[in-house]
Structure formats: C-alpha cells, structure tokens
Design a protein around this motif. Structure first.
Motif, short mmCIF file in Angstrom:
data_model
loop_
_atom_site.label_atom_id
_atom_site.label_comp_id
_atom_site.label_asym_id
_atom_site.label_seq_id
_atom_site.Cartn_x
_atom_site.Cartn_y
_atom_site.Cartn_z
N ASP A 141 25.56 -3.38 -48.65
CA ASP A 141 24.42 -3.22 -49.52
C ASP A 141 23.03 -3.55 -48.91
O ASP A 141 22.18 -3.59 -49.50
N LYS A 142 23.05 -3.89 -47.70
CA LYS A 142 21.94 -4.25 -46.82
C LYS A 142 21.54 -2.96 -45.79
O LYS A 142 22.40 -2.30 -45.52
N ARG A 199 27.38 0.52 -47.02
CA ARG A 199 28.05 0.19 -48.42
C ARG A 199 29.50 -0.15 -48.17
O ARG A 199 30.02 -0.77 -49.10
N ARG A 259 21.64 2.45 -46.20
CA ARG A 259 22.37 0.95 -46.51
C ARG A 259 23.86 1.16 -46.26
O ARG A 259 24.52 2.06 -46.51
#
Lengths: 184, 164
Positions: free
Chosen positions: A39-40, A155, A153
């Motif tokens: 998630d980054k 995932r 991002r």
C-alpha cells in the motif's frame, strides 16, 4: 475469590489452546517476511536495459501509465525462476497483464542468454546487477513478484516461484479487483 | 593413548575454539572502508542487523550475497554522513523490524518481554496465598491441648505401664 481461582487453570488452558491453534495454523508461515511496501508507492528507480533482449529499459516513470502491472525479479542462476518462467509467460499472455522484469544480481550476458533460451515474457526489463533497486524493494532473493496498482502503489508481494495455484487463486483475482477498483 | 597424543588433541581443540571465536571471516577486505573509525562503526552496525536470507546470522557474520550488498549499503550510507540510527531505520523501512537482531519494545513485542514477569508475579501470588492458608489452617485444625484432668489420667496410665 475462591470460586474464581477454581476456574483459573481452565482459563489458562483455554488461552494456551488458542495460542497453540494459532501456531499450528498451516496457512501461517513463521518464516514469511511481510513486505514493508504494501500500500505504499513503489521506490523510485531507473535501470538500464538488457541490450539485445528487445525490451526497453525500466524506470519508475515508465510505469506511470495507469495500468495494473506485475514486477518480477529474476536471475539466470536462479533455479526456481526457471520453474516459474512458463507460468509467468502464460500469465502475461492470457491475463493481458504487463509483466516487467528486473534482472537481479546477474551478468547482463547471462540474463540475455537465459531469455533467448526460454523466451522473453517481459514488456520492459531493467538490469539491477548490483542489487541497488532490490534493496529498495526489500528483496531477499529471486524470484520475487510485486503487483503494482494504477497509482503506482505496491499491493502484493510474492516470494518464490509463481505457480498455477498462486496465479489462479491470488494474482488474477487481485488484478481483476484492482482493475474494478479503478472503474468504480 | 600416550601423553603426547593427548596433548596434541587438547592443542587441536584449543586452536579450533580460537578460530570459532576469532574475527568474522565474512567481511571481505575489498568491502572495508579506508577510515578505520568509520569501518569500526560499520562493523558495529552490521553486527546488529540480521541477514535477511539466513535467519539468525548478523550481516557481519553472513557470507550470503544479499548480506554483502547490505554491508556495502551500510558503508555507503556512513560515507554519506548518516548516523547509526538513520542507517538502522533505512533497513527497517525496507525489511521491517525483522532486520533488527534485538527487537524493539512496542505493543506487538510487549508479550514477549512482559509475559515472564507476569507469570512470575502470578506464581508468587499463588504461592503466598497457599502458604498463608496452610499456616492459618494448621493452628485451627490441630487437636485441642489436653486439660489438667486428662493430663493426670495420661500420666497415671503411663506410670502403670512402666511398672513390671
């Protein structure tokens, strides 16, 4: 007070049972190293191309195309990569999924010979001969596969070779879900 | 076994121990920094970081290729002027707390650090309660002492028995 103490061993036993059940769960891998990137945004990098492979070079800016994509670290010296290769090729073809490769800790000529022998499933290839980008991705070995969403991002990360089970039960559903996320 | 061969055996054992606790052989000369102080800091940091492919070796001890890359990164960051804390953070950002050989104290590791103390406290409390109960019970439940007339009868009986 006395009545409470009477049930204490039972309570402790129930707690222990819960801990043991958690420890015996075979879906839990105590050796798994969860990725810190989930998630980054993926790390910023720019890697040179693998000359002769026919695939252009790979940089973060090339991946800014609003598509879900797969990022696969591989090496010619890596035996599991050889096992993974046909499944990755099928996935790239059938799921219409851009698959980008990073040749990790590998001599360019060896990586090229490997792709020429087995076929090149990669849209773009970057050469990370000295594990500069691998460190930023928290890579511990090859093969390692990341799913990157439309916003760039990370995932999902899978360590080890992709097989039909992981592809059909995890990768493809996730890719479809990410594509649906975009539309809604 | 002769004395001499015994001595040779002991010597061999000593030499082996010396090698085992001697300086680490994983760090190659070409990796080392020219500045001895920076190199010492690099060694100090890489002893606290875990090799991510060999489970329980430090970067300093590991011959793995990834460990070597990470050692070089430690030195690269040191040369850039980063301090120990920021270099450790660099690796934690990429590999998680796992990369630290000494886990930090936070809510996830609290049970690990606190459970032994809590268990010891519970055991101590239980022991104290049990001991106190036994002490009190002993005073209450023992047979009542003989009164004067009973004692006199007992003495009389004992005297009868002792006479032939």
């Amino acid at each position: 007070m006395n009545r409470w103490l009477f049930f204490a061993p039972l309570a402790i036993f129930v707690v222990l049972l819960a801990v043991w059940a958690w420890g015996l769960n075979d879906k839990r891998d105590p050796n798994a190293l969860p990725s810190q990137l989930i998630d980054k945004a993926m790390p910023v990098f720019a890697l040179p191309d693998l000359a002769g492979s026919g695939s252009p070079s790979l940089a973060t800016s090339d991946l800014d195309d609003g598509q879900v994509k797969l990022l696969n670290f591989f090496a010619s010296w890596c035996v599991p990569c050889r096992i993974e290769h046909p499944h990755l090729t099928t996935l790239a073809k059938e799921a219409k999924l851009p698959v980008h490769g990073i040749a990790w800790k590998d001599k360019p000529e060896d990586a090229l010979a490997w792709l020429q022998a087995l076929g090149n499933p990669y849209t773009r290839i970057g050469v990370d001969e000295f594990n500069k980008v691998g460190l930023d991705f928290g890579t511990t070995g090859v093969p390692e596969t990341f799913i990157v969403d439309q916003q760039g991002r990370v995932r999902y990360r899978h360590q080890g070779p992709l097989d039909p089970l992981i592809i059909n039960e995890t990768i493809i559903p996730l890719v479809l879900a990410l594509r649906a996320e975009e539309k809604s | 076994m002769t004395n001499r061969s015994l001595l040779a055996l002991v010597l061999a054992a000593l030499i082996n121990c010396g090698l085992a606790i001697g300086p680490s052989l994983a760090v190659q000369p070409d990796e080392m920094l020219d500045d001895p102080q920076l190199e010492a800091t690099a060694r100090h940091i890489s002893k606290q970081l875990r090799c991510v492919v060999c489970q329980n070796q430090s970067l300093d001890d590991s011959d793995a290729g990834v460990a070597k890359d990470m050692r070089l990164k430690v030195r690269e960051l040191l040369v850039q002027g980063q301090d120990e804390a920021s270099i450790k953070q660099y690796f934690v950002d990429r590999y998680g707390d796992y990369v630290l050989l000494k886990p930090p104290f936070d809510w996830r590791t609290a049970p690990l650090w606190l459970l032994p103390i809590i268990l010891l406290a519970i055991a101590g409390f239980g022991l104290a309660v049990a001991l106190r109960r036994r002490g009190r019970g002993g005073a209450q439940q023992g047979p009542a002492p003989l009164d004067a007339s009973e004692q006199a009868r007992l003495d009389a009986m004992l005297q009868e028995d002792s006479q032939p």
